[in-house]
Design a protein around this motif. Structure first.
Motif, PDB file in Angstrom:
ATOM      1  N   LEU A 190       0.762  -0.916  -0.046  1.00 34.19           N
ATOM      2  CA  LEU A 190      -0.456  -0.242   0.166  1.00 34.19           C
ATOM      3  C   LEU A 190       0.378   1.394   0.237  1.00 34.19           C
ATOM      4  O   LEU A 190       0.589   2.474  -0.918  1.00 34.19           O
ATOM      5  CB  LEU A 190      -1.082  -0.078   1.440  1.00 34.19           C
ATOM      6  CG  LEU A 190      -1.927  -0.822   0.383  1.00 34.19           C
ATOM      7  CD1 LEU A 190      -2.865  -1.353   2.286  1.00 34.19           C
ATOM      8  CD2 LEU A 190      -3.193  -0.592  -0.171  1.00 34.19           C
ATOM      9  N   PRO A 191       2.335   1.248   0.669  1.00 38.89           N
ATOM     10  CA  PRO A 191       2.125   2.466   0.869  1.00 38.89           C
ATOM     11  C   PRO A 191       3.310   3.113  -0.547  1.00 38.89           C
ATOM     12  O   PRO A 191       3.388   4.421  -1.156  1.00 38.89           O
ATOM     13  CB  PRO A 191       4.023   2.369   1.833  1.00 38.89           C
ATOM     14  CG  PRO A 191       2.953   1.416   3.161  1.00 38.89           C
ATOM     15  CD  PRO A 191       2.298   0.648   2.147  1.00 38.89           C
ATOM     16  N   GLY A 216      -9.139  -1.467  12.581  1.00 36.28           N
ATOM     17  CA  GLY A 216      -8.574  -2.551  12.298  1.00 36.28           C
ATOM     18  C   GLY A 216      -8.745  -3.285  13.451  1.00 36.28           C
ATOM     19  O   GLY A 216      -9.695  -4.532  12.951  1.00 36.28           O
ATOM     20  N   LEU A 217      -8.124  -3.197  14.154  1.00 36.01           N
ATOM     21  CA  LEU A 217      -7.967  -4.011  15.651  1.00 36.01           C
ATOM     22  C   LEU A 217      -9.667  -3.829  16.159  1.00 36.01           C
ATOM     23  O   LEU A 217      -9.974  -5.062  16.491  1.00 36.01           O
ATOM     24  CB  LEU A 217      -7.644  -2.601  16.399  1.00 36.01           C
ATOM     25  CG  LEU A 217      -7.005  -3.600  17.545  1.00 36.01           C
ATOM     26  CD1 LEU A 217      -5.425  -4.459  17.057  1.00 36.01           C
ATOM     27  CD2 LEU A 217      -6.350  -2.758  18.845  1.00 36.01           C
ATOM     28  N   SER A 277      -1.341   5.736   3.985  1.00 38.61           N
ATOM     29  CA  SER A 277      -0.568   5.575   5.119  1.00 38.61           C
ATOM     30  C   SER A 277      -1.793   4.741   5.730  1.00 38.61           C
ATOM     31  O   SER A 277      -2.088   4.464   6.416  1.00 38.61           O
ATOM     32  CB  SER A 277       0.041   7.252   5.207  1.00 38.61           C
ATOM     33  OG  SER A 277      -1.245   7.983   5.870  1.00 38.61           O
ATOM     34  N   VAL A 278      -3.265   5.691   5.461  1.00 39.05           N
ATOM     35  CA  VAL A 278      -4.267   4.867   6.247  1.00 39.05           C
ATOM     36  C   VAL A 278      -4.881   3.925   6.353  1.00 39.05           C
ATOM     37  O   VAL A 278      -5.281   3.325   6.749  1.00 39.05           O
ATOM     38  CB  VAL A 278      -5.428   6.787   6.223  1.00 39.05           C
ATOM     39  CG1 VAL A 278      -6.893   6.432   6.733  1.00 39.05           C
ATOM     40  CG2 VAL A 278      -5.460   7.719   6.112  1.00 39.05           C
ATOM     41  N   LEU A 279      -4.881   3.484   4.858  1.00 38.92           N
ATOM     42  CA  LEU A 279      -4.939   2.488   4.627  1.00 38.92           C
ATOM     43  C   LEU A 279      -4.373   1.134   5.062  1.00 38.92           C
ATOM     44  O   LEU A 279      -4.760  -0.123   6.171  1.00 38.92           O
ATOM     45  CB  LEU A 279      -5.739   1.605   3.959  1.00 38.92           C
ATOM     46  CG  LEU A 279      -6.519   2.780   2.364  1.00 38.92           C
ATOM     47  CD1 LEU A 279      -6.592   2.121   1.128  1.00 38.92           C
ATOM     48  CD2 LEU A 279      -7.488   2.047   3.114  1.00 38.92           C
ATOM     49  N   PHE A 280      -3.171   1.314   5.774  1.00 43.07           N
ATOM     50  CA  PHE A 280      -2.461   0.739   6.237  1.00 43.07           C
ATOM     51  C   PHE A 280      -2.106   0.684   7.005  1.00 43.07           C
ATOM     52  O   PHE A 280      -2.001  -0.649   7.992  1.00 43.07           O
ATOM     53  CB  PHE A 280      -0.141   1.440   5.289  1.00 43.07           C
ATOM     54  CG  PHE A 280       0.313   0.648   6.080  1.00 43.07           C
ATOM     55  CD1 PHE A 280       0.509  -0.455   5.211  1.00 43.07           C
ATOM     56  CD2 PHE A 280       1.207   1.413   7.363  1.00 43.07           C
ATOM     57  CE1 PHE A 280       2.173  -1.481   5.815  1.00 43.07           C
ATOM     58  CE2 PHE A 280       2.376   0.411   7.728  1.00 43.07           C
ATOM     59  CZ  PHE A 280       2.787  -0.846   6.955  1.00 43.07           C
ATOM     60  N   CYS A 281      -3.139   1.411   7.896  1.00 40.33           N
ATOM     61  CA  CYS A 281      -2.623   0.957   9.256  1.00 40.33           C
ATOM     62  C   CYS A 281      -3.425   0.299   9.721  1.00 40.33           C
ATOM     63  O   CYS A 281      -3.840  -0.026  11.070  1.00 40.33           O
ATOM     64  CB  CYS A 281      -2.314   2.354   9.829  1.00 40.33           C
ATOM     65  SG  CYS A 281      -1.163   3.578  10.057  1.00 40.33           S
ATOM     66  N   ARG A 282      -4.772   1.144   9.069  1.00 40.52           N
ATOM     67  CA  ARG A 282      -6.170   0.091   9.108  1.00 40.52           C
ATOM     68  C   ARG A 282      -5.481  -1.427   8.823  1.00 40.52           C
ATOM     69  O   ARG A 282      -5.679  -2.392  10.719  1.00 40.52           O
ATOM     70  CB  ARG A 282      -7.150   0.369   7.923  1.00 40.52           C
ATOM     71  CG  ARG A 282      -8.551  -0.306   8.937  1.00 40.52           C
ATOM     72  CD  ARG A 282      -9.764  -0.038   7.671  1.00 40.52           C
ATOM     73  NE  ARG A 282      -9.348   0.025   6.318  1.00 40.52           N
ATOM     74  CZ  ARG A 282     -10.132   0.041   5.338  1.00 40.52           C
ATOM     75  NH1 ARG A 282     -11.236   1.576   5.961  1.00 40.52           N
ATOM     76  NH2 ARG A 282      -9.812  -0.081   4.268  1.00 40.52           N
ATOM     77  N   GLN A 283      -4.907  -1.992   8.125  1.00 39.74           N
ATOM     78  CA  GLN A 283      -4.538  -3.099   7.971  1.00 39.74           C
ATOM     79  C   GLN A 283      -3.725  -4.000   8.959  1.00 39.74           C
ATOM     80  O   GLN A 283      -3.584  -4.965   9.030  1.00 39.74           O
ATOM     81  CB  GLN A 283      -3.539  -3.448   6.238  1.00 39.74           C
ATOM     82  CG  GLN A 283      -4.657  -3.085   5.031  1.00 39.74           C
ATOM     83  CD  GLN A 283      -5.999  -4.152   4.678  1.00 39.74           C
ATOM     84  OE1 GLN A 283      -6.860  -4.481   4.863  1.00 39.74           O
ATOM     85  NE2 GLN A 283      -5.320  -4.906   3.986  1.00 39.74           N
ATOM     86  N   VAL A 284      -2.683  -3.444  10.003  1.00 36.55           N
ATOM     87  CA  VAL A 284      -1.665  -3.787  10.125  1.00 36.55           C
ATOM     88  C   VAL A 284      -2.416  -3.933  11.139  1.00 36.55           C
ATOM     89  O   VAL A 284      -2.598  -4.863  12.199  1.00 36.55           O
ATOM     90  CB  VAL A 284      -0.852  -2.914  10.372  1.00 36.55           C
ATOM     91  CG1 VAL A 284      -0.037  -2.442  11.355  1.00 36.55           C
ATOM     92  CG2 VAL A 284       0.478  -2.154   8.996  1.00 36.55           C
ATOM     93  N   GLY A 285      -3.715  -2.490  11.771  1.00 29.35           N
ATOM     94  CA  GLY A 285      -4.585  -2.577  12.696  1.00 29.35           C
ATOM     95  C   GLY A 285      -5.333  -4.006  12.888  1.00 29.35           C
ATOM     96  O   GLY A 285      -5.427  -4.931  13.997  1.00 29.35           O
ATOM     97  N   GLN A 286      -5.260  -4.694  11.887  1.00 24.81           N
ATOM     98  CA  GLN A 286      -6.782  -5.570  11.719  1.00 24.81           C
ATOM     99  C   GLN A 286      -5.227  -6.642  11.613  1.00 24.81           C
ATOM    100  O   GLN A 286      -5.819  -8.144  13.073  1.00 24.81           O
ATOM    101  CB  GLN A 286      -6.955  -6.022  10.000  1.00 24.81           C
ATOM    102  CG  GLN A 286      -7.874  -7.328   9.902  1.00 24.81           C
ATOM    103  CD  GLN A 286      -8.255  -7.091   8.256  1.00 24.81           C
ATOM    104  OE1 GLN A 286      -8.552  -6.335   7.918  1.00 24.81           O
ATOM    105  NE2 GLN A 286      -8.661  -8.054   7.927  1.00 24.81           N
TER     106      GLN A 286
END
Length: 579
Positions: free
Chosen positions: A119-120, A336-337, A455-464
């Motif tokens: 994503l980044p 995401g978490l 960056s927003v989508l990346f953080c959501r995926q990592v949180g998931q």
């Protein structure tokens, strides 16, 4: 720094720091135009430094031409959205044909890894070279992966080809969201975002049904082949109808931070592998887990060093130095978490505790996808009056209360009890997520929107991914503690095994069955308490970090910045990393 430094967020009084113009009401207030009133010297109102007042380029596409482009975006989003659910129902047929039961979870983990870590990179590439070539490359790569998946001869090959699909899926997810923001001015963005939310909701319901039908009445390979006509139509619409503004040729050839991209990819791969496989393939405190976490920490430090020195970094420093973007990144990472609780554990609860079948259990979850797009579509009526931040705070505050209400449900209860909570949760999260995405995209111009969205989508995926690992450990820990006091011996000792045993209760006594169901109920209750904690973290991030009013830029400034993007984006990144 001077008035042309990196974008400063607004202070507590709603004014911008560092700007000399009169732009004080940066958010979308009732009866006020966003960013109105700034003078030519207020560089913070621009998407990046270096504006010289050149003529604005033509629109991304004409209003009439938006329709086929929006159709292409919805089809592209459908490819990425349905792929996460359609495979799940065909796993028994896939394993029966190809074998590899011990590693089949990588059909999902491998795809998720590829999407997340790319994503980044795709965000930066779309800011540097334009959205259209990145989206076209993503669709083609996804379709190539689909063809290869359909031709897989064993499980290892299928997992490898799923990763190829994920490499294309990363481009689809990030670039579609970015183009959606490019297509519409701020006041109209909820319309397209609501459509994309509807695609996700429809895919969540239709994916398992379609996958089950194809696996049961045709062949599991068709779940990949049906991507071809959908992707082909999306590709044709993009090539034919998406017209980006013509921009001046850059003075220097754009440089891609390949070293940074490789470092981000390696760090994300090791970290997500540790999170996905920990507690499943090996114990959390085993040598493989500790080794992967240690290596990912070392690579993360190396990535920071590389990105600070890069002229055009993949993850620029301003993504975290600007309060607005940093707060949204953290808030959606927490989203995401918390989403792991309903999407992963609610179906188990519905089947093991309530005794529902797979279809009925899916309905309990799917009601959340009905209310989410509705409140997302109507959220602009709220944030146009009270602002993005306060709207999101109301949404996540309501979600926090709903998640805390789940452990209070009676045992065993009726199916409509969790269904009602999920309906309310979807409504609350629709009011939370969309204002943040629209708001943060509106604080940057063309040359930074792809990076910001990624960056927003990346953080959501990592949180998931973190949520799946964390809540899985919580559920199994609670279950193990309850089984220590079980009335009978020989019971399964993890959540998956317990769920399988409850599917065939004839092998258990009535007392053992009831005890296991109560144990699962307790485990899922603790997961929802953890999800409420994640909602509290999102609320804290918005209250403490997010500015009172988002620094929304003017549409005129945005189009001017789009014309200057190739010339100024690199300078903006260099200035951000050195400030």
């Amino acid at each position: 720094m001077s008035g042309t430094d990196d974008k400063s967020d607004v202070g507590a009084d709603g004014t911008r720091a560092g700007g000399t113009g009169a732009d004080t009401d940066a958010d979308v207030g009732a009866g006020s135009a966003p960013g109105a009133g700034g003078t030519g010297t207020d560089a913070d109102a621009k998407a990046g430094p270096g504006g010289d007042g050149t003529a604005a380029p033509p629109a991304l596409t004409t209003p009439r031409g938006r329709r086929p482009v929006v159709a292409a975006l919805m089809l592209g989003m459908a490819l990425a959205a349905i792929d996460g659910t359609i495979v799940s129902t065909a796993v028994p047929q896939i394993v029966g044909d190809l074998g590899g039961f011990t590693v089949f979870s990588w059909l999902f983990s491998g795809y998720l890894l590829a999407v997340t870590v790319t994503l980044p990179l795709y965000g930066k590439l779309s800011d540097t070279f334009g959205r259209k070539p990145v989206l076209i490359a993503g669709i083609i790569l996804f379709l190539i992966g689909s063809v290869l998946c359909a031709a897989a001869w064993n499980m290892a090959a299928l997992i490898a080809f799923r990763i190829v699909q994920g490499l294309g899926g990363g481009a689809l997810q990030g670039t579609v969201q970015t183009i959606a923001a490019d297509l519409y001015p701020l006041k109209e963005r909820p319309r397209i975002q609501a459509k994309l939310s509807t695609v996700w909701a429809t895919s969540a319901v239709a994916g398992p049904v379609v996958g089950g039908l194809l696996a049961g009445y045709a062949d599991w390979r068709w779940i990949f082949l049906i991507n071809l006509p959908v992707g082909a139509v999306a590709l044709w619409l993009v090539v034919r109808h998406l017209h980006e503004p013509s921009r001046p040729r850059p003075a220097a050839r754009p440089r891609v931070d390949w070293a940074g991209a490789l470092a981000v990819f390696a760090t994300g791969t090791l970290l997500l592998t540790a999170l996905v496989q920990g507690g499943v393939a090996w114990p959390w405190l085993s040598t493989p887990s500790l080794g992967l976490f240690g290596a990912s920490a070392v690579l993360a430090a190396l990535t920071v060093v590389i990105e600070r020195r890069a002229a055009e970094p993949i993850i620029p420093g301003w993504v975290w130095r600007r309060r607005t973007i940093a707060s949204v990144n953290l808030a959606l990472g927490a989203l995401g978490l918390l989403m792991v609780a309903p999407t992963v554990f609610l179906p188990t609860y519905a089947q093991s505790v309530l005794g529902l079948g797979p279809i009925a259990a899916g309905f309990v979850l799917s009601v959340m996808t009905l209310s989410w797009p509705v409140t997302a579509a109507l959220s602009d009526r709220v944030y146009n009056r009270i602002g993005f931040r306060l709207t999101a705070i109301i949404g996540i505050g309501a979600a926090l209360l709903i998640l805390l209400a789940f452990p209070l449900l009676p045992y065993p209860g009726e199916p409509w009890h969790p269904a009602l909570l999920m309906l309310l949760l979807g409504a609350a999260l629709g009011l939370f997520q969309l204002p943040l995405i629209v708001g943060v995209q509106s604080t940057v111009g063309w040359a930074e929107r792809g990076t910001t969205t990624a960056s927003v989508l990346f953080c959501r995926q990592v949180g998931q991914s973190i949520g799946a690992a964390l809540f899985g450990a919580v559920a199994n820990g609670v279950l193990a503690a309850r089984l220590l006091d079980a009335p009978v011996t020989g019971l399964p000792d993890d959540l998956d095994a317990v769920a399988r045993a409850l599917e065939d209760p004839g092998t258990l006594s009535a007392a053992a069955t009831d005890y296991l169901r109560r144990a699962v109920d307790s485990a899922v209750d603790h997961v929802y308490i953890g999800a409420a904690g994640a909602a509290a973290l999102a609320l804290l991030a918005l209250i403490t970090l997010a500015p009172r009013r988002f620094p929304v830029i003017t549409e005129t400034t945005e189009t001017t910045e789009a014309a200057e993007a190739p010339r100024t984006a690199g300078a903006a990144d260099r200035q951000d990393t050195s400030s």
